[in-house]
Design an enzyme around this catalytic site. Structure first.
Site, PDB file in Angstrom:
ATOM      1  N   GLY A  95       8.680  43.644   4.007  1.00 27.73           N
ATOM      2  CA  GLY A  95       9.380  42.937   3.017  1.00 27.73           C
ATOM      3  C   GLY A  95      10.676  42.219   3.386  1.00 27.73           C
ATOM      4  N   SER A 191       4.783  42.997   9.740  1.00 27.54           N
ATOM      5  CA  SER A 191       5.587  41.887   9.034  1.00 27.54           C
ATOM      6  C   SER A 191       7.061  42.472   9.404  1.00 27.54           C
ATOM      7  CB  SER A 191       5.343  41.652   7.797  1.00 27.54           C
ATOM      8  OG  SER A 191       5.943  40.462   7.132  1.00 27.54           O
ATOM      9  N   TYR A 192       7.685  42.604   8.176  1.00 23.89           N
ATOM     10  CA  TYR A 192       9.166  43.400   8.343  1.00 23.89           C
ATOM     11  C   TYR A 192       9.260  44.731   8.915  1.00 23.89           C
ATOM     12  CZ  TYR A 192      14.360  43.401   7.640  1.00 23.89           C
ATOM     13  OH  TYR A 192      15.682  43.561   7.718  1.00 23.89           O
ATOM     14  N   ASP A 401      -1.887  33.116  11.140  1.00 25.20           N
ATOM     15  CA  ASP A 401      -0.985  33.572  10.182  1.00 25.20           C
ATOM     16  C   ASP A 401       0.136  32.460  10.641  1.00 25.20           C
ATOM     17  OD1 ASP A 401       1.230  34.711   8.757  1.00 25.20           O
ATOM     18  OD2 ASP A 401       1.696  36.160  10.430  1.00 25.20           O
ATOM     19  N   HIS A 453      -2.128  37.077   8.266  1.00 28.99           N
ATOM     20  CA  HIS A 453      -0.857  38.095   8.407  1.00 28.99           C
ATOM     21  C   HIS A 453      -1.316  39.624   8.242  1.00 28.99           C
ATOM     22  CE1 HIS A 453       3.358  38.601   8.369  1.00 28.99           C
ATOM     23  NE2 HIS A 453       3.398  39.652   7.236  1.00 28.99           N
TER      24      HIS A 453
END
Length: 481
Positions: A95, A191-192, A401, A453
Protein backbone atom coordinates in the site's frame (compact mmCIF):
# COMPACT_ATOMS: atom_id res chain seq x y z
CA UNK A 1 8.87 -19.16 41.55
CA UNK A 2 7.00 -16.03 40.36
CA UNK A 3 4.28 -16.17 37.69
CA UNK A 4 6.54 -14.78 34.93
CA UNK A 5 9.27 -17.34 35.55
CA UNK A 6 6.73 -20.14 35.82
CA UNK A 7 5.21 -19.22 32.45
CA UNK A 8 8.66 -19.06 30.82
CA UNK A 9 9.60 -22.43 32.33
CA UNK A 10 6.39 -24.05 31.08
CA UNK A 11 6.87 -22.55 27.60
CA UNK A 12 10.43 -23.93 27.41
CA UNK A 13 9.26 -27.38 28.52
CA UNK A 14 6.31 -27.44 26.10
CA UNK A 15 8.52 -26.32 23.19
CA UNK A 16 11.04 -29.05 24.02
CA UNK A 17 8.28 -31.66 24.13
CA UNK A 18 6.92 -30.47 20.78
CA UNK A 19 10.33 -30.73 19.13
CA UNK A 20 10.97 -34.15 20.66
CA UNK A 21 7.57 -35.41 19.50
CA UNK A 22 8.16 -34.21 15.94
CA UNK A 23 11.59 -35.85 15.87
CA UNK A 24 10.34 -39.17 17.27
CA UNK A 25 6.86 -39.51 15.79
CA UNK A 26 7.05 -37.21 12.75
CA UNK A 27 3.95 -35.31 13.83
CA UNK A 28 2.93 -32.52 16.14
CA UNK A 29 0.85 -33.14 19.27
CA UNK A 30 -2.16 -30.95 19.84
CA UNK A 31 -1.44 -27.87 21.98
CA UNK A 32 -2.66 -27.79 25.54
CA UNK A 33 -3.64 -25.21 28.11
CA UNK A 34 -4.08 -21.60 27.05
CA UNK A 35 -2.84 -22.22 23.50
CA UNK A 36 -5.46 -24.95 23.05
CA UNK A 37 -8.26 -22.66 24.21
CA UNK A 38 -7.09 -19.76 22.02
CA UNK A 39 -6.81 -21.96 18.96
CA UNK A 40 -10.24 -23.41 19.63
CA UNK A 41 -11.69 -19.89 19.83
CA UNK A 42 -10.01 -18.89 16.54
CA UNK A 43 -10.96 -22.04 14.63
CA UNK A 44 -13.04 -21.23 11.53
CA UNK A 45 -15.38 -24.15 11.04
CA UNK A 46 -16.83 -23.10 7.71
CA UNK A 47 -17.40 -19.82 5.92
CA UNK A 48 -20.67 -18.88 4.19
CA UNK A 49 -20.66 -20.31 0.67
CA UNK A 50 -17.42 -22.20 1.28
CA UNK A 51 -16.77 -25.52 -0.47
CA UNK A 52 -15.66 -28.41 1.74
CA UNK A 53 -11.94 -28.62 2.50
CA UNK A 54 -9.93 -31.06 4.61
CA UNK A 55 -7.42 -28.56 5.99
CA UNK A 56 -7.99 -26.43 9.10
CA UNK A 57 -8.25 -22.66 9.13
CA UNK A 58 -8.09 -20.10 11.92
CA UNK A 59 -8.76 -16.37 12.15
CA UNK A 60 -8.83 -13.76 14.86
CA UNK A 61 -7.00 -10.99 16.66
CA UNK A 62 -3.63 -10.74 18.38
CA UNK A 63 -3.16 -7.72 20.62
CA UNK A 64 0.20 -6.08 19.94
CA UNK A 65 -0.14 -3.22 22.43
CA UNK A 66 -2.26 -3.79 25.54
CA UNK A 67 -2.08 -0.17 26.74
CA UNK A 68 -3.32 1.32 23.46
CA UNK A 69 -5.61 -1.56 22.55
CA UNK A 70 -3.85 -2.22 19.23
CA UNK A 71 -4.82 -5.54 17.66
CA UNK A 72 -3.87 -7.09 14.33
CA UNK A 73 -6.17 -9.46 12.45
CA UNK A 74 -4.84 -12.68 10.91
CA UNK A 75 -6.16 -15.55 8.80
CA UNK A 76 -4.24 -18.82 8.86
CA UNK A 77 -4.57 -21.91 6.67
CA UNK A 78 -2.86 -25.16 7.46
CA UNK A 79 -1.18 -26.90 4.52
CA UNK A 80 -3.45 -29.16 2.48
CA UNK A 81 -1.29 -32.17 3.28
CA UNK A 82 1.11 -32.97 6.13
CA UNK A 83 1.02 -29.54 7.82
CA UNK A 84 3.32 -30.88 10.54
CA UNK A 85 6.08 -31.28 7.94
CA UNK A 86 5.56 -28.10 5.93
CA UNK A 87 7.19 -24.68 6.53
CA UNK A 88 5.25 -21.63 7.69
CA UNK A 89 4.91 -18.72 5.26
CA UNK A 90 3.72 -15.22 6.19
CA UNK A 91 2.32 -13.18 3.28
CA UNK A 92 2.16 -9.37 3.35
CA UNK A 93 0.66 -6.91 0.89
CA UNK A 94 1.66 -3.28 0.86
CA UNK A 95 0.00 0.00 0.00
CA UNK A 96 0.92 1.26 2.51
CA UNK A 97 -2.49 0.62 4.04
CA UNK A 98 -3.74 -2.30 1.93
CA UNK A 99 -5.00 -5.67 3.11
CA UNK A 100 -2.97 -8.86 2.78
CA UNK A 101 -6.21 -10.79 3.21
CA UNK A 102 -8.06 -8.87 0.50
CA UNK A 103 -5.35 -9.18 -2.13
CA UNK A 104 -3.05 -12.06 -1.25
CA UNK A 105 -5.60 -14.07 0.72
CA UNK A 106 -8.70 -13.75 -1.44
CA UNK A 107 -7.42 -12.92 -4.92
CA UNK A 108 -3.92 -14.33 -5.36
CA UNK A 109 -2.59 -17.26 -3.36
CA UNK A 110 -5.15 -18.14 -0.69
CA UNK A 111 -7.38 -21.23 -1.00
CA UNK A 112 -10.67 -19.34 -1.54
CA UNK A 113 -11.84 -16.81 -4.13
CA UNK A 114 -15.16 -14.90 -3.98
CA UNK A 115 -17.42 -15.56 -6.98
CA UNK A 116 -19.36 -12.96 -8.90
CA UNK A 117 -23.14 -13.11 -8.51
CA UNK A 118 -23.65 -15.76 -5.84
CA UNK A 119 -21.20 -14.37 -3.26
CA UNK A 120 -20.01 -17.92 -2.81
CA UNK A 121 -16.40 -19.07 -2.62
CA UNK A 122 -14.61 -21.24 -5.13
CA UNK A 123 -11.41 -23.15 -4.55
CA UNK A 124 -8.12 -21.81 -5.84
CA UNK A 125 -6.51 -24.92 -7.34
CA UNK A 126 -3.06 -23.29 -7.17
CA UNK A 127 -3.26 -22.02 -3.58
CA UNK A 128 0.06 -21.75 -1.79
CA UNK A 129 -1.11 -23.84 1.15
CA UNK A 130 -0.31 -26.72 -1.18
CA UNK A 131 3.31 -25.88 -0.41
CA UNK A 132 3.24 -24.35 3.06
CA UNK A 133 1.20 -23.45 6.11
CA UNK A 134 -0.08 -20.03 5.08
CA UNK A 135 -0.49 -16.99 7.32
CA UNK A 136 -2.00 -13.65 6.23
CA UNK A 137 -1.75 -10.51 8.37
CA UNK A 138 -3.61 -7.20 8.08
CA UNK A 139 -0.95 -4.71 9.12
CA UNK A 140 -0.63 -2.01 10.37
CA UNK A 141 -3.63 -1.10 12.53
CA UNK A 142 -6.27 0.67 10.48
CA UNK A 143 -5.91 -1.86 7.66
CA UNK A 144 -8.84 -4.21 7.07
CA UNK A 145 -10.15 -5.56 10.37
CA UNK A 146 -7.08 -4.55 12.40
CA UNK A 147 -7.83 -1.77 14.85
CA UNK A 148 -6.66 0.40 17.72
CA UNK A 149 -8.59 1.86 20.64
CA UNK A 150 -6.22 4.84 20.66
CA UNK A 151 -7.09 7.11 17.74
CA UNK A 152 -3.73 8.91 17.82
CA UNK A 153 -2.03 5.63 16.79
CA UNK A 154 -3.32 6.09 13.23
CA UNK A 155 -1.39 9.36 12.95
CA UNK A 156 1.86 7.71 14.08
CA UNK A 157 2.03 5.00 11.43
CA UNK A 158 5.04 4.38 9.24
CA UNK A 159 7.50 1.67 8.26
CA UNK A 160 9.07 1.36 11.74
CA UNK A 161 5.79 0.99 13.63
CA UNK A 162 4.57 -1.53 11.07
CA UNK A 163 7.69 -3.69 11.46
CA UNK A 164 7.63 -3.54 15.26
CA UNK A 165 3.93 -4.39 15.55
CA UNK A 166 4.28 -7.22 13.03
CA UNK A 167 7.18 -8.63 15.03
CA UNK A 168 5.19 -8.44 18.27
CA UNK A 169 2.33 -10.17 16.47
CA UNK A 170 4.63 -13.04 15.45
CA UNK A 171 5.94 -13.55 18.99
CA UNK A 172 2.40 -13.77 20.35
CA UNK A 173 1.09 -15.83 17.44
CA UNK A 174 3.76 -18.46 17.99
CA UNK A 175 2.73 -18.65 21.65
CA UNK A 176 -0.82 -19.25 20.49
CA UNK A 177 0.34 -21.82 17.92
CA UNK A 178 3.39 -23.42 19.59
CA UNK A 179 3.21 -26.47 17.31
CA UNK A 180 4.59 -24.27 14.52
CA UNK A 181 7.40 -22.79 16.57
CA UNK A 182 10.00 -25.27 15.29
CA UNK A 183 8.96 -24.98 11.64
CA UNK A 184 11.10 -23.15 9.12
CA UNK A 185 9.66 -19.67 8.78
CA UNK A 186 9.59 -17.51 5.64
CA UNK A 187 8.10 -14.14 4.70
CA UNK A 188 6.82 -13.19 1.25
CA UNK A 189 4.96 -10.24 -0.20
CA UNK A 190 4.59 -7.80 -3.06
CA UNK A 191 4.58 -4.11 -3.96
CA UNK A 192 5.08 -1.89 -0.85
CA UNK A 193 5.83 -5.12 1.01
CA UNK A 194 9.20 -4.54 -0.65
CA UNK A 195 9.58 -2.32 2.42
CA UNK A 196 7.57 -4.39 4.91
CA UNK A 197 9.18 -7.78 4.29
CA UNK A 198 12.90 -6.84 4.42
CA UNK A 199 12.38 -4.54 7.42
CA UNK A 200 10.49 -7.19 9.38
CA UNK A 201 13.12 -9.76 8.38
CA UNK A 202 15.90 -7.45 9.52
CA UNK A 203 14.18 -6.96 12.88
CA UNK A 204 13.76 -10.72 13.36
CA UNK A 205 17.40 -11.31 12.47
CA UNK A 206 18.56 -8.74 15.03
CA UNK A 207 16.19 -9.87 17.79
CA UNK A 208 17.17 -13.52 17.28
CA UNK A 209 20.70 -12.63 18.37
CA UNK A 210 19.66 -11.62 21.88
CA UNK A 211 16.17 -12.98 22.53
CA UNK A 212 15.47 -16.00 24.74
CA UNK A 213 15.33 -19.45 23.15
CA UNK A 214 11.58 -19.81 23.63
CA UNK A 215 10.90 -16.70 21.50
CA UNK A 216 13.59 -17.20 18.85
CA UNK A 217 12.03 -17.53 15.38
CA UNK A 218 13.33 -20.23 13.04
CA UNK A 219 13.66 -17.68 10.25
CA UNK A 220 15.11 -18.78 6.91
CA UNK A 221 14.25 -16.45 4.05
CA UNK A 222 12.22 -13.83 2.20
CA UNK A 223 10.67 -13.56 -1.25
CA UNK A 224 9.33 -10.26 -2.63
CA UNK A 225 7.57 -9.58 -5.92
CA UNK A 226 7.19 -6.44 -8.04
CA UNK A 227 8.60 -4.76 -4.97
CA UNK A 228 9.33 -1.15 -4.16
CA UNK A 229 13.05 -1.26 -3.36
CA UNK A 230 14.82 1.95 -4.29
CA UNK A 231 13.06 5.22 -5.12
CA UNK A 232 15.51 6.48 -7.74
CA UNK A 233 15.76 3.16 -9.58
CA UNK A 234 12.05 2.39 -9.27
CA UNK A 235 10.88 5.72 -10.70
CA UNK A 236 13.47 5.73 -13.49
CA UNK A 237 12.46 2.19 -14.40
CA UNK A 238 8.76 3.08 -14.51
CA UNK A 239 9.33 5.83 -17.06
CA UNK A 240 11.69 3.72 -19.17
CA UNK A 241 9.27 0.78 -19.10
CA UNK A 242 6.29 2.94 -20.16
CA UNK A 243 8.20 4.34 -23.13
CA UNK A 244 9.65 0.98 -24.14
CA UNK A 245 6.18 -0.64 -24.04
CA UNK A 246 4.58 2.09 -26.20
CA UNK A 247 2.52 3.49 -23.33
CA UNK A 248 3.81 7.08 -23.45
CA UNK A 249 4.92 9.30 -26.30
CA UNK A 250 8.43 10.52 -27.01
CA UNK A 251 7.28 13.98 -25.91
CA UNK A 252 6.13 12.78 -22.49
CA UNK A 253 9.20 10.60 -22.06
CA UNK A 254 11.60 13.42 -22.97
CA UNK A 255 9.76 15.87 -20.70
CA UNK A 256 9.99 13.59 -17.66
CA UNK A 257 13.63 12.76 -18.37
CA UNK A 258 14.60 16.41 -18.71
CA UNK A 259 12.56 17.83 -15.82
CA UNK A 260 12.75 15.11 -13.13
CA UNK A 261 15.73 14.14 -11.05
CA UNK A 262 14.68 10.95 -9.27
CA UNK A 263 17.83 10.97 -7.16
CA UNK A 264 16.37 13.99 -5.38
CA UNK A 265 13.15 13.45 -3.40
CA UNK A 266 12.34 17.16 -3.68
CA UNK A 267 10.55 17.22 -7.02
CA UNK A 268 9.98 20.48 -8.90
CA UNK A 269 6.72 21.90 -10.24
CA UNK A 270 8.00 21.23 -13.74
CA UNK A 271 8.57 17.56 -12.89
CA UNK A 272 5.14 17.24 -11.28
CA UNK A 273 3.57 18.67 -14.45
CA UNK A 274 5.43 16.22 -16.67
CA UNK A 275 4.33 13.33 -14.47
CA UNK A 276 0.70 14.42 -14.84
CA UNK A 277 0.97 13.60 -18.54
CA UNK A 278 2.62 10.27 -17.71
CA UNK A 279 -0.15 9.27 -15.29
CA UNK A 280 -2.91 10.39 -17.71
CA UNK A 281 -2.27 7.30 -19.83
CA UNK A 282 -2.92 5.01 -16.87
CA UNK A 283 -6.41 6.45 -16.49
CA UNK A 284 -7.46 4.46 -19.56
CA UNK A 285 -5.36 1.28 -19.20
CA UNK A 286 -4.41 -0.78 -16.16
CA UNK A 287 -1.04 0.32 -14.79
CA UNK A 288 -0.76 -2.96 -12.86
CA UNK A 289 -1.13 -5.11 -15.97
CA UNK A 290 -0.72 -3.40 -19.32
CA UNK A 291 -2.68 -5.93 -21.36
CA UNK A 292 -5.52 -6.77 -18.96
CA UNK A 293 -9.05 -5.35 -19.38
CA UNK A 294 -10.44 -2.69 -17.06
CA UNK A 295 -13.55 -3.13 -14.93
CA UNK A 296 -16.44 -1.21 -16.49
CA UNK A 297 -18.83 -1.99 -13.64
CA UNK A 298 -17.33 0.57 -11.28
CA UNK A 299 -18.68 1.29 -7.83
CA UNK A 300 -17.58 3.93 -5.30
CA UNK A 301 -14.02 3.34 -4.03
CA UNK A 302 -13.58 0.39 -6.39
CA UNK A 303 -10.62 1.77 -8.32
CA UNK A 304 -8.89 4.17 -5.96
CA UNK A 305 -7.37 4.02 -2.52
CA UNK A 306 -6.89 7.04 -0.24
CA UNK A 307 -4.16 9.52 -1.07
CA UNK A 308 -1.73 9.02 1.82
CA UNK A 309 0.42 12.03 2.66
CA UNK A 310 3.78 12.15 4.41
CA UNK A 311 6.93 10.11 3.86
CA UNK A 312 5.63 7.51 1.40
CA UNK A 313 8.00 5.90 -1.07
CA UNK A 314 8.55 6.80 -3.84
CA UNK A 315 8.08 10.40 -2.70
CA UNK A 316 7.91 12.07 -6.13
CA UNK A 317 5.42 9.60 -7.67
CA UNK A 318 3.29 9.23 -4.53
CA UNK A 319 2.37 12.93 -4.60
CA UNK A 320 0.24 12.24 -7.70
CA UNK A 321 -3.29 10.95 -7.02
CA UNK A 322 -3.05 8.51 -9.93
CA UNK A 323 -0.30 6.66 -8.04
CA UNK A 324 -2.94 5.62 -5.51
CA UNK A 325 -5.11 3.68 -7.95
CA UNK A 326 -5.29 0.13 -6.63
CA UNK A 327 -4.84 -3.12 -8.60
CA UNK A 328 -7.77 -5.10 -9.99
CA UNK A 329 -6.36 -8.44 -11.14
CA UNK A 330 -7.12 -10.77 -14.03
CA UNK A 331 -10.88 -10.46 -13.51
CA UNK A 332 -10.95 -6.66 -13.39
CA UNK A 333 -14.02 -6.67 -11.13
CA UNK A 334 -12.73 -9.27 -8.65
CA UNK A 335 -12.05 -6.69 -5.96
CA UNK A 336 -15.74 -5.78 -5.92
CA UNK A 337 -16.71 -9.41 -5.28
CA UNK A 338 -14.20 -9.64 -2.45
CA UNK A 339 -15.39 -6.44 -0.77
CA UNK A 340 -19.03 -7.54 -0.99
CA UNK A 341 -18.16 -10.89 0.58
CA UNK A 342 -15.94 -9.54 3.37
CA UNK A 343 -18.57 -7.00 4.44
CA UNK A 344 -21.28 -9.60 5.01
CA UNK A 345 -22.08 -9.84 8.75
CA UNK A 346 -22.22 -13.66 8.67
CA UNK A 347 -18.78 -13.80 7.02
CA UNK A 348 -17.30 -11.50 9.64
CA UNK A 349 -18.89 -13.56 12.41
CA UNK A 350 -17.44 -16.78 10.96
CA UNK A 351 -13.98 -15.14 10.83
CA UNK A 352 -14.26 -13.72 14.38
CA UNK A 353 -13.65 -10.35 12.71
CA UNK A 354 -14.87 -6.81 13.37
CA UNK A 355 -15.64 -7.67 16.99
CA UNK A 356 -15.32 -4.01 18.02
CA UNK A 357 -17.70 -2.82 15.27
CA UNK A 358 -15.25 -0.64 13.34
CA UNK A 359 -17.13 2.47 12.11
CA UNK A 360 -16.25 1.96 8.44
CA UNK A 361 -16.64 -0.92 5.97
CA UNK A 362 -13.87 -3.41 5.27
CA UNK A 363 -11.92 -2.32 2.19
CA UNK A 364 -8.87 -3.52 0.28
CA UNK A 365 -7.05 -0.29 1.14
CA UNK A 366 -7.73 1.65 4.31
CA UNK A 367 -9.60 4.93 4.22
CA UNK A 368 -8.53 5.56 7.81
CA UNK A 369 -4.82 5.83 7.04
CA UNK A 370 -4.13 9.23 5.51
CA UNK A 371 -0.60 9.95 6.72
CA UNK A 372 2.64 7.97 6.71
CA UNK A 373 5.51 9.12 8.90
CA UNK A 374 8.59 7.27 7.73
CA UNK A 375 9.90 5.30 4.78
CA UNK A 376 13.50 4.98 3.62
CA UNK A 377 14.34 6.05 0.09
CA UNK A 378 15.93 2.63 -0.38
CA UNK A 379 15.72 -0.75 1.35
CA UNK A 380 18.77 -2.03 -0.54
CA UNK A 381 21.00 -1.61 2.56
CA UNK A 382 18.56 -3.86 4.42
CA UNK A 383 18.68 -6.42 1.61
CA UNK A 384 22.47 -6.38 1.83
CA UNK A 385 22.33 -7.10 5.58
CA UNK A 386 19.95 -10.00 5.04
CA UNK A 387 22.18 -11.51 2.36
CA UNK A 388 25.23 -11.08 4.62
CA UNK A 389 23.28 -12.72 7.45
CA UNK A 390 22.72 -15.87 5.41
CA UNK A 391 19.01 -15.26 4.83
CA UNK A 392 17.65 -16.70 1.58
CA UNK A 393 16.50 -13.82 -0.65
CA UNK A 394 14.47 -14.25 -3.83
CA UNK A 395 13.07 -11.33 -5.81
CA UNK A 396 10.48 -11.93 -8.53
CA UNK A 397 8.79 -9.73 -11.11
CA UNK A 398 5.77 -10.09 -13.36
CA UNK A 399 6.91 -8.56 -16.64
CA UNK A 400 3.64 -6.87 -17.73
CA UNK A 401 3.42 -4.71 -14.60
CA UNK A 402 3.80 -0.97 -15.22
CA UNK A 403 3.46 -0.04 -11.54
CA UNK A 404 6.78 -1.46 -10.32
CA UNK A 405 8.05 -2.98 -13.54
CA UNK A 406 10.79 -5.48 -14.17
CA UNK A 407 12.92 -2.57 -15.44
CA UNK A 408 12.80 -0.93 -12.01
CA UNK A 409 13.68 -4.15 -10.21
CA UNK A 410 16.65 -4.84 -12.47
CA UNK A 411 18.00 -1.33 -11.93
CA UNK A 412 17.55 -1.71 -8.16
CA UNK A 413 19.28 -5.09 -8.00
CA UNK A 414 22.16 -3.79 -10.08
CA UNK A 415 22.79 -1.20 -7.35
CA UNK A 416 23.45 -3.99 -4.84
CA UNK A 417 26.72 -4.78 -6.62
CA UNK A 418 26.44 -8.52 -5.99
CA UNK A 419 28.56 -10.91 -8.05
CA UNK A 420 26.69 -12.75 -10.79
CA UNK A 421 26.80 -16.51 -10.31
CA UNK A 422 24.59 -17.45 -13.27
CA UNK A 423 23.65 -14.94 -15.95
CA UNK A 424 20.26 -14.36 -17.59
CA UNK A 425 18.72 -17.74 -18.44
CA UNK A 426 15.22 -19.13 -19.09
CA UNK A 427 13.21 -21.31 -16.73
CA UNK A 428 10.37 -23.58 -17.78
CA UNK A 429 6.87 -24.68 -16.86
CA UNK A 430 6.74 -28.01 -18.68
CA UNK A 431 7.41 -27.15 -22.35
CA UNK A 432 6.91 -23.38 -22.08
CA UNK A 433 9.26 -20.65 -20.94
CA UNK A 434 7.93 -19.40 -17.61
CA UNK A 435 10.34 -16.48 -17.43
CA UNK A 436 14.00 -15.73 -16.80
CA UNK A 437 16.36 -16.06 -13.88
CA UNK A 438 19.46 -14.24 -12.73
CA UNK A 439 21.45 -15.76 -9.88
CA UNK A 440 23.61 -13.47 -7.77
CA UNK A 441 25.86 -14.34 -4.87
CA UNK A 442 23.23 -14.55 -2.12
CA UNK A 443 20.16 -13.52 -4.14
CA UNK A 444 17.98 -15.04 -6.88
CA UNK A 445 15.98 -12.92 -9.32
CA UNK A 446 13.08 -14.45 -11.27
CA UNK A 447 10.78 -12.95 -13.90
CA UNK A 448 7.36 -14.41 -14.66
CA UNK A 449 6.42 -14.05 -18.29
CA UNK A 450 3.02 -12.48 -18.93
CA UNK A 451 2.23 -11.70 -15.27
CA UNK A 452 1.09 -8.35 -13.95
CA UNK A 453 1.66 -6.76 -10.55
CA UNK A 454 -0.13 -9.57 -8.69
CA UNK A 455 1.82 -12.50 -10.08
CA UNK A 456 -0.22 -15.34 -8.49
CA UNK A 457 -3.44 -13.84 -9.91
CA UNK A 458 -2.18 -13.74 -13.49
CA UNK A 459 0.04 -16.83 -13.52
CA UNK A 460 -1.19 -19.10 -10.71
CA UNK A 461 0.50 -22.29 -11.91
CA UNK A 462 3.86 -20.60 -12.39
CA UNK A 463 3.52 -18.79 -9.05
CA UNK A 464 2.93 -22.07 -7.21
CA UNK A 465 5.95 -23.53 -8.98
CA UNK A 466 7.95 -20.49 -7.89
CA UNK A 467 7.06 -20.75 -4.19
CA UNK A 468 7.73 -24.49 -4.12
CA UNK A 469 11.22 -23.98 -5.52
CA UNK A 470 11.91 -21.05 -3.21
CA UNK A 471 10.92 -23.02 -0.10
CA UNK A 472 12.99 -26.02 -1.13
CA UNK A 473 15.87 -23.75 -2.25
CA UNK A 474 16.00 -25.44 -5.65
CA UNK A 475 16.67 -23.86 -9.03
CA UNK A 476 13.73 -23.56 -11.39
CA UNK A 477 13.86 -25.98 -14.34
CA UNK A 478 16.32 -24.72 -16.94
CA UNK A 479 14.97 -26.94 -19.75
CA UNK A 480 11.58 -28.23 -20.90
CA UNK A 481 10.30 -31.29 -19.02
Amino acid sequence: MNTSRACSFLLIISTAILRWSVAVYGQQPQPTGRAFLEQKADRVIRLPGQPFVSFKQYAGYVTVNETHGRALFYWFFEAEESPEKKPLLLWLNGGPGCSSIGYGGMEELGPFVAQNDTLKLRLNTHAWNRAANLLFLESPVGVGFSYTNTSSDIKQLGDKVTAQDSYTFLLKWFRRFPQYKSHKFYIAGESYAGHYVPQLADLILEKNKTISDEDRINFKGIMIGNALLDDAADQTGMIDYAWDHAVISDRVYDAVKSKCNFNDSRSSNACDGALEDYFDVYKIIDMYSLYAPSCVDTTPNSTRRPHIHGKVSPYTFSKNKAWHVKPTGYDPCQSQYTESYMNRPNVQAALHANTTKIPYPWAHCSGAITYWNDAPDSVLPVIKRLVAGGIRVWVFSGDTDGRIPVTSTRLSLKKLGLNIVEDWSPWYTRSQVGGWTMTYDGLTFVTIRGAGHQVPTFKPKEALQLIKHFLSNKKLPSAPY
